[in-house]
Design an enzyme around this catalytic site. Structure first.
Site, mmCIF file in Angstrom:
data_model
loop_
_atom_site.group_PDB
_atom_site.id
_atom_site.type_symbol
_atom_site.label_atom_id
_atom_site.label_comp_id
_atom_site.label_asym_id
_atom_site.label_seq_id
_atom_site.Cartn_x
_atom_site.Cartn_y
_atom_site.Cartn_z
ATOM 1 N N LYS A 112 1.179 4.281 -2.960
ATOM 2 C CA LYS A 112 0.856 5.678 -2.706
ATOM 3 C C LYS A 112 2.067 6.581 -2.928
ATOM 4 O O LYS A 112 1.925 7.739 -3.345
ATOM 5 C CB LYS A 112 0.312 5.839 -1.287
ATOM 6 C CG LYS A 112 -1.061 5.223 -1.084
ATOM 7 C CD LYS A 112 -2.121 5.852 -1.992
ATOM 8 C CE LYS A 112 -3.519 5.383 -1.656
ATOM 9 N NZ LYS A 112 -4.560 6.040 -2.488
ATOM 10 N N TYR A 147 0.824 -1.204 0.000
ATOM 11 C CA TYR A 147 0.000 0.000 0.000
ATOM 12 C C TYR A 147 0.862 1.260 0.000
ATOM 13 O O TYR A 147 0.658 2.169 -0.815
ATOM 14 C CB TYR A 147 -0.911 -0.008 1.228
ATOM 15 C CG TYR A 147 -1.740 1.242 1.395
ATOM 16 C CD1 TYR A 147 -2.863 1.467 0.608
ATOM 17 C CD2 TYR A 147 -1.395 2.199 2.356
ATOM 18 C CE1 TYR A 147 -3.620 2.612 0.766
ATOM 19 C CE2 TYR A 147 -2.152 3.347 2.522
ATOM 20 C CZ TYR A 147 -3.274 3.552 1.728
ATOM 21 O OH TYR A 147 -4.024 4.698 1.892
#
Length: 289
Positions: free
Chosen positions: A159, A155
């Site tokens: 990002k 994750y």
């Protein structure tokens, strides 16, 4: 862009969390909203809003591919003829030990959190560029600045990639009076990390203790999160519209949200400053003699 009324916002991932909050806030501010979701049945409740005349619903699966996204954006442009603000909010939160998840799970995470918002942006960007006006909001994450937690690597790296892409995009679209806002929220009461299970399909014994601790950390985190997504999205609306605490201030490019975001990003910047100073004698003076 000015703070004049009736901006048209297209917001992805509005069935819950940040997206749902932002739809309601933008409508309350008097702007128009194209709310999107993978399944329209999940956002029908918006139609009961007292501001429903300024709302349109659109089915958009952000991982459906370039052709489908282009078609959806063409439909969106038929509603009010233009889009002033694009908010790339939709995404997923993959969890797992990196060696166990391998590259296949990482590719899947990058599909939803990098390539999908990029494709949505590229579908909207030509119309903003022609009008010489537009704001692109990327919902990134404080985790990309502070990924030193087992299980969060997929994750956080996705990002971070989206942030870096957005930094270059901001420079490239600036000549056309377009802006990019990179939103960096910390832990808020959304479903980001609830929408995907912890990856346990390829367990490696050496990671058993670490994996268990990581899973427990996520469970504990969900129980103690204090961030209010409504307050966070009000801050986003203030910055985009130039209102509230954002009134009269220069465009920030970055918008950290939450106490943990402030502290985590500041710590990482200070860490990098210490490294470049302490290792200056090793890092510099390397040009050809």
């Amino acid at each position: 862009m000015t703070s004049a009324a009736h901006k048209v916002w297209l917001i992805t991932g509005t069935s819950s969390g940040f997206g749902e909050c932002l739809v309601k806030i933008v409508l309350e501010r008097g702007d128009r909203v194209i709310a999107t979701a993978r399944t329209l049945s999940k956002i029908q409740h918006f139609l009961s809003s007292p501001h429903a005349e300024n709302l349109r619903l659109l089915e958009l699966d952000i991982i459906s591919g370039e052709a489908a996204i282009q078609s959806a954006i063409a439909t969106a442009l038929e509603f009010w003829g233009h889009i002033d603000v694009l908010v790339n909010n939709a995404g997923t939160g993959a969890k797992g030990i990196l060696e166990e998840t391998g590259s296949s799970e990482l590719r899947s995470q990058f599909l939803s959190n990098v390539f999908a918002p990029v494709e949505v942006t590229l579908a909207v960007l030509p119309h903003m560029r022609v009008r010489r006006s537009g704001t692109i909001v990327m919902i990134c994450s404080r985790s990309s600045w502070k990924p030193e937690q087992p299980g969060i690597g997929m994750y956080a790296s996705s990002k971070a990639a989206l942030r870096t892409y957005s930094e270059t995009l901001a420079v490239e679209v600036a000549p056309f009076d377009m802006r990019v806002l990179i939103v960096e929220p910390a832990a808020f009461r959304t479903n980001t990390f609830n929408n995907m299970p912890y990856f346990v399909d390829r367990q490696i014994d050496d990671y058993n203790e670490m994996r268990a601790a990581s899973q427990e950390w996520y469970t504990r985190m969900h129980a103690v999160i204090k961030g209010d997504p409504v307050k966070a999205m009000k801050a986003v609306a203030d910055v985009v519209r130039g209102e509230g605490k954002a009134a009269g201030r220069p465009w920030p490019l970055y918008l950290p949200l939450g106490d943990l975001a402030y502290a985590g990003i500041k710590d990482k910047c200070n860490q990098m400053l210490r490294v470049v100073e302490e290792w200056k004698d090793v890092s510099t003076g390397l040009d050809v003699d």
